[in-house]
Scaffold this motif. Sequence first.
Motif, PDB file in Angstrom:
ATOM      1  N   PHE A 148     -10.903   7.739   1.893  1.00 16.80           N
ATOM      2  CA  PHE A 148      -9.466   7.530   1.678  1.00 16.80           C
ATOM      3  C   PHE A 148      -9.248   6.062   1.331  1.00 16.80           C
ATOM      4  O   PHE A 148      -9.496   5.181   2.145  1.00 16.80           O
ATOM      5  CB  PHE A 148      -8.668   7.912   2.931  1.00 16.80           C
ATOM      6  N   VAL A 149      -8.793   5.804   0.115  1.00 18.04           N
ATOM      7  CA  VAL A 149      -8.636   4.430  -0.361  1.00 18.04           C
ATOM      8  C   VAL A 149      -7.305   3.855   0.104  1.00 18.04           C
ATOM      9  O   VAL A 149      -6.242   4.433  -0.162  1.00 18.04           O
ATOM     10  CB  VAL A 149      -8.722   4.370  -1.897  1.00 18.04           C
ATOM     11  N   GLU A 150      -7.350   2.726   0.780  1.00 13.39           N
ATOM     12  CA  GLU A 150      -6.139   2.089   1.303  1.00 13.39           C
ATOM     13  C   GLU A 150      -5.478   1.216   0.246  1.00 13.39           C
ATOM     14  O   GLU A 150      -6.151   0.542  -0.538  1.00 13.39           O
ATOM     15  CB  GLU A 150      -6.477   1.253   2.537  1.00 13.39           C
ATOM     16  N   GLY A 151      -4.152   1.224   0.232  1.00 17.80           N
ATOM     17  CA  GLY A 151      -3.374   0.374  -0.669  1.00 17.80           C
ATOM     18  C   GLY A 151      -2.002   0.150  -0.070  1.00 17.80           C
ATOM     19  O   GLY A 151      -1.685   0.660   1.012  1.00 17.80           O
ATOM     20  N   ASP A 152      -1.165  -0.598  -0.777  1.00 20.54           N
ATOM     21  CA  ASP A 152       0.184  -0.871  -0.264  1.00 20.54           C
ATOM     22  C   ASP A 152       0.984   0.403  -0.056  1.00 20.54           C
ATOM     23  O   ASP A 152       1.846   0.481   0.815  1.00 20.54           O
ATOM     24  CB  ASP A 152       0.949  -1.785  -1.241  1.00 20.54           C
ATOM     25  N   SER A 153       0.694   1.432  -0.882  1.00 23.38           N
ATOM     26  CA  SER A 153       1.478   2.671  -0.840  1.00 23.38           C
ATOM     27  C   SER A 153       1.183   3.531   0.387  1.00 23.38           C
ATOM     28  O   SER A 153       1.956   4.422   0.725  1.00 23.38           O
ATOM     29  CB  SER A 153       1.216   3.493  -2.105  1.00 23.38           C
ATOM     30  N   ASN A 154       0.055   3.272   1.057  1.00 24.49           N
ATOM     31  CA  ASN A 154      -0.333   4.153   2.175  1.00 24.49           C
ATOM     32  C   ASN A 154      -0.818   3.405   3.415  1.00 24.49           C
ATOM     33  O   ASN A 154      -1.325   4.025   4.338  1.00 24.49           O
ATOM     34  CB  ASN A 154      -1.424   5.128   1.711  1.00 24.49           C
ATOM     35  N   ARG A 155      -0.665   2.072   3.411  1.00 25.19           N
ATOM     36  CA  ARG A 155      -1.270   1.268   4.484  1.00 25.19           C
ATOM     37  C   ARG A 155      -0.736   1.630   5.869  1.00 25.19           C
ATOM     38  O   ARG A 155      -1.496   1.735   6.828  1.00 25.19           O
ATOM     39  CB  ARG A 155      -1.058  -0.219   4.202  1.00 25.19           C
ATOM     40  N   PRO A 305       0.787   5.697  -5.644  1.00 23.92           N
ATOM     41  CA  PRO A 305      -0.113   4.536  -5.628  1.00 23.92           C
ATOM     42  C   PRO A 305       0.182   3.577  -6.771  1.00 23.92           C
ATOM     43  O   PRO A 305       0.476   3.997  -7.892  1.00 23.92           O
ATOM     44  CB  PRO A 305      -1.500   5.179  -5.781  1.00 23.92           C
ATOM     45  N   ASP A 306       0.098   2.269  -6.479  1.00 27.00           N
ATOM     46  CA  ASP A 306       0.277   1.274  -7.540  1.00 27.00           C
ATOM     47  C   ASP A 306      -0.997   1.166  -8.366  1.00 27.00           C
ATOM     48  O   ASP A 306      -2.011   1.820  -8.077  1.00 27.00           O
ATOM     49  CB  ASP A 306       0.662  -0.080  -6.939  1.00 27.00           C
ATOM     50  N   LEU A 307      -0.955   0.351  -9.413  1.00 31.43           N
ATOM     51  CA  LEU A 307      -2.091   0.247 -10.340  1.00 31.43           C
ATOM     52  C   LEU A 307      -3.366  -0.178  -9.627  1.00 31.43           C
ATOM     53  O   LEU A 307      -4.446   0.395  -9.862  1.00 31.43           O
ATOM     54  CB  LEU A 307      -1.760  -0.740 -11.461  1.00 31.43           C
ATOM     55  N   GLU A 308      -3.249  -1.161  -8.752  1.00 35.97           N
ATOM     56  CA  GLU A 308      -4.436  -1.650  -8.037  1.00 35.97           C
ATOM     57  C   GLU A 308      -5.075  -0.546  -7.200  1.00 35.97           C
ATOM     58  O   GLU A 308      -6.298  -0.384  -7.176  1.00 35.97           O
ATOM     59  CB  GLU A 308      -4.038  -2.830  -7.146  1.00 35.97           C
ATOM     60  N   THR A 309      -4.242   0.234  -6.532  1.00 35.59           N
ATOM     61  CA  THR A 309      -4.764   1.330  -5.705  1.00 35.59           C
ATOM     62  C   THR A 309      -5.380   2.414  -6.580  1.00 35.59           C
ATOM     63  O   THR A 309      -6.429   2.980  -6.245  1.00 35.59           O
ATOM     64  CB  THR A 309      -3.640   1.929  -4.834  1.00 35.59           C
ATOM     65  N   ARG A 310      -4.754   2.719  -7.717  1.00 36.08           N
ATOM     66  CA  ARG A 310      -5.299   3.738  -8.616  1.00 36.08           C
ATOM     67  C   ARG A 310      -6.669   3.321  -9.147  1.00 36.08           C
ATOM     68  O   ARG A 310      -7.593   4.137  -9.254  1.00 36.08           O
ATOM     69  CB  ARG A 310      -4.327   4.003  -9.777  1.00 36.08           C
ATOM     70  N   LEU A 311      -6.821   2.037  -9.460  1.00 36.87           N
ATOM     71  CA  LEU A 311      -8.131   1.534  -9.894  1.00 36.87           C
ATOM     72  C   LEU A 311      -9.171   1.698  -8.795  1.00 36.87           C
ATOM     73  O   LEU A 311     -10.297   2.130  -9.051  1.00 36.87           O
ATOM     74  CB  LEU A 311      -8.010   0.056 -10.297  1.00 36.87           C
ATOM     75  N   SER A 312      -8.780   1.371  -7.570  1.00 35.61           N
ATOM     76  CA  SER A 312      -9.711   1.495  -6.432  1.00 35.61           C
ATOM     77  C   SER A 312     -10.105   2.954  -6.206  1.00 35.61           C
ATOM     78  O   SER A 312     -11.256   3.247  -5.869  1.00 35.61           O
ATOM     79  CB  SER A 312      -9.073   0.927  -5.164  1.00 35.61           C
ATOM     80  N   ILE A 313      -9.141   3.871  -6.375  1.00 36.65           N
ATOM     81  CA  ILE A 313      -9.417   5.307  -6.178  1.00 36.65           C
ATOM     82  C   ILE A 313     -10.467   5.785  -7.193  1.00 36.65           C
ATOM     83  O   ILE A 313     -11.413   6.491  -6.841  1.00 36.65           O
ATOM     84  CB  ILE A 313      -8.119   6.132  -6.306  1.00 36.65           C
ATOM     85  N   ILE A 314     -10.295   5.384  -8.449  1.00 35.38           N
ATOM     86  CA  ILE A 314     -11.249   5.787  -9.486  1.00 35.38           C
ATOM     87  C   ILE A 314     -12.629   5.219  -9.201  1.00 35.38           C
ATOM     88  O   ILE A 314     -13.650   5.919  -9.262  1.00 35.38           O
ATOM     89  CB  ILE A 314     -10.760   5.326 -10.876  1.00 35.38           C
ATOM     90  N   GLN A 315     -12.678   3.925  -8.858  1.00 35.94           N
ATOM     91  CA  GLN A 315     -13.969   3.278  -8.586  1.00 35.94           C
ATOM     92  C   GLN A 315     -14.654   3.907  -7.382  1.00 35.94           C
ATOM     93  O   GLN A 315     -15.875   4.099  -7.372  1.00 35.94           O
ATOM     94  CB  GLN A 315     -13.752   1.774  -8.388  1.00 35.94           C
ATOM     95  N   ASN A 316     -13.864   4.228  -6.351  1.00 40.52           N
ATOM     96  CA  ASN A 316     -14.426   4.862  -5.161  1.00 40.52           C
ATOM     97  C   ASN A 316     -15.000   6.237  -5.479  1.00 40.52           C
ATOM     98  O   ASN A 316     -16.087   6.611  -5.027  1.00 40.52           O
ATOM     99  CB  ASN A 316     -13.342   4.969  -4.082  1.00 40.52           C
ATOM    100  N   LYS A 317     -14.258   7.004  -6.278  1.00 44.66           N
ATOM    101  CA  LYS A 317     -14.695   8.354  -6.675  1.00 44.66           C
ATOM    102  C   LYS A 317     -15.984   8.279  -7.496  1.00 44.66           C
ATOM    103  O   LYS A 317     -16.930   9.056  -7.282  1.00 44.66           O
ATOM    104  CB  LYS A 317     -13.581   9.029  -7.473  1.00 44.66           C
TER     105      LYS A 317
END
Length: 476
Positions: A148-155, A305-317
């Motif tokens: 589960f990738v953490e970001g401002d939208s779900n912290r 999710p904001d752009l930064e979180t979306r990038l992290s989600i893709i990289q994590n996947k």
Amino acid sequence: MPKTAGSVWKNCLDFIQDNISNQAYKTWFEPIEAVKLADNSLSISVPSKFFYEWLEEHYVDLLKSALTKEIGRGARLIYVIRMENTPDKQKAYTEKIPSSQRSHVASQSVEIATKQKNPELKNPFIIPGIRNLKIDSQLNSNYGFESFVEGDSNRLARSASMAVANKPGGTSFNPLLIFGGVGLGKTHLAHAVGLEVKEKYPDKTVLYISAEKFTQQHIESVRKNNRNDFIHFYQIIDVLIVDDIQLLSGKKGTQDVFFHIFNHLHQNGKQVILTSDKAPVDMQEIEQRLLSRFKWGLSAELLQPDLETRLSIIQNKLYRDGVDMPEDVINYLAENIQSNIRELEGALISLIAHSSFSRSDVSIELAEQVVKNYVKKSKKQISIDHIQKVVSDYFQLDVEILQSKTRKRNIVQARQLAMFFSKKMTNNSLTAIGKQIGKRDHATVLHACKTVDNLQLTNKQFKRFVEDIDKKLKQS
């Protein structure tokens, strides 16, 4: 005046009620009926084998004290277990007590009488022998905190979930209600808490259940006349996770059952975790007494999710799947699929599949083709920012003016229309809508929606505003 079973049990109940909470008394002692008093033995009727075992485990000393006070030191208590489907309700037999339990039971002078030779507890999961009960938690092992990738939208929601997982039932986040739109990770977080609890506390009973499945089980228990067993089963859970709790809307009988289960779990320090597509304040046809309990703990919202979180989600996947992908393609996906995590991961999987099947490299051209087809298949989600822009342009205003605190009538109406269409066309909560449209609270948004509804019925010009903006939004 000679003592009767009824009078002895009534006096016992008076003593018991003074020594336990009101809720515990209603749950565990009100359903009991006095059956017979013979010599120093009082027979009482209980709804199920599980009911008897719960009394033995939690209230045996209290029962012994109450009975000794009424009958004397040689008092004995006999449990008569009601089995709903037994033809001859007067027939009973004495169940053999395992040798491992004999000394304990004998010291309490307790015998068991049941009305069926092979009693089997009926519960939603059809598990006989509740004492050695092992429940399948129904958890998905792929939904852990590590994925589960953490970001401002779900912290907030993730941090609260971690706190609950570390100390279930021991934080002020009880219940923990995680809410937000489709595909933002509510179910993932709920499973993550359950998996972490099972890892850290192997002895705790964890159960994940959808509200829809819970409702089906309740209906079935009523049909089979074993509603008590259904309730008692859920009352033994240490961590109860109910997904999509908003689906209890309008189901009064199921809400009533869940209310009593919730109360019992909460009062006994058990943890309740709920997910919903909306905040408690936005839930319709849910009883107020239940909504008030949903607000006891913490309501944590998951936002887009904001752009930064979306990038992290893709990289994590990609990292978890062992796949390499050019950075420009990753950026393209993150910038063009903004609605939710589920669509983002779905597009990523589609892109990898297209590349594999066509034996071609992952490129921007292939990404454009996949995203175009993917977004076309799924309904494009309109954002609150886009709605504000369309409404502002329609009234020839700047978005900053629409969001301002001015009370000029034309601007107030434009602001209310933006709130109205945001509620109608997005999955955002009233709180999220108010926050984005001038930092208003949910009550202001609710008032705006009601005002727009009323003005449409009484003001022809205003009705035309609504129709024009609706048309522009659907065309955009």
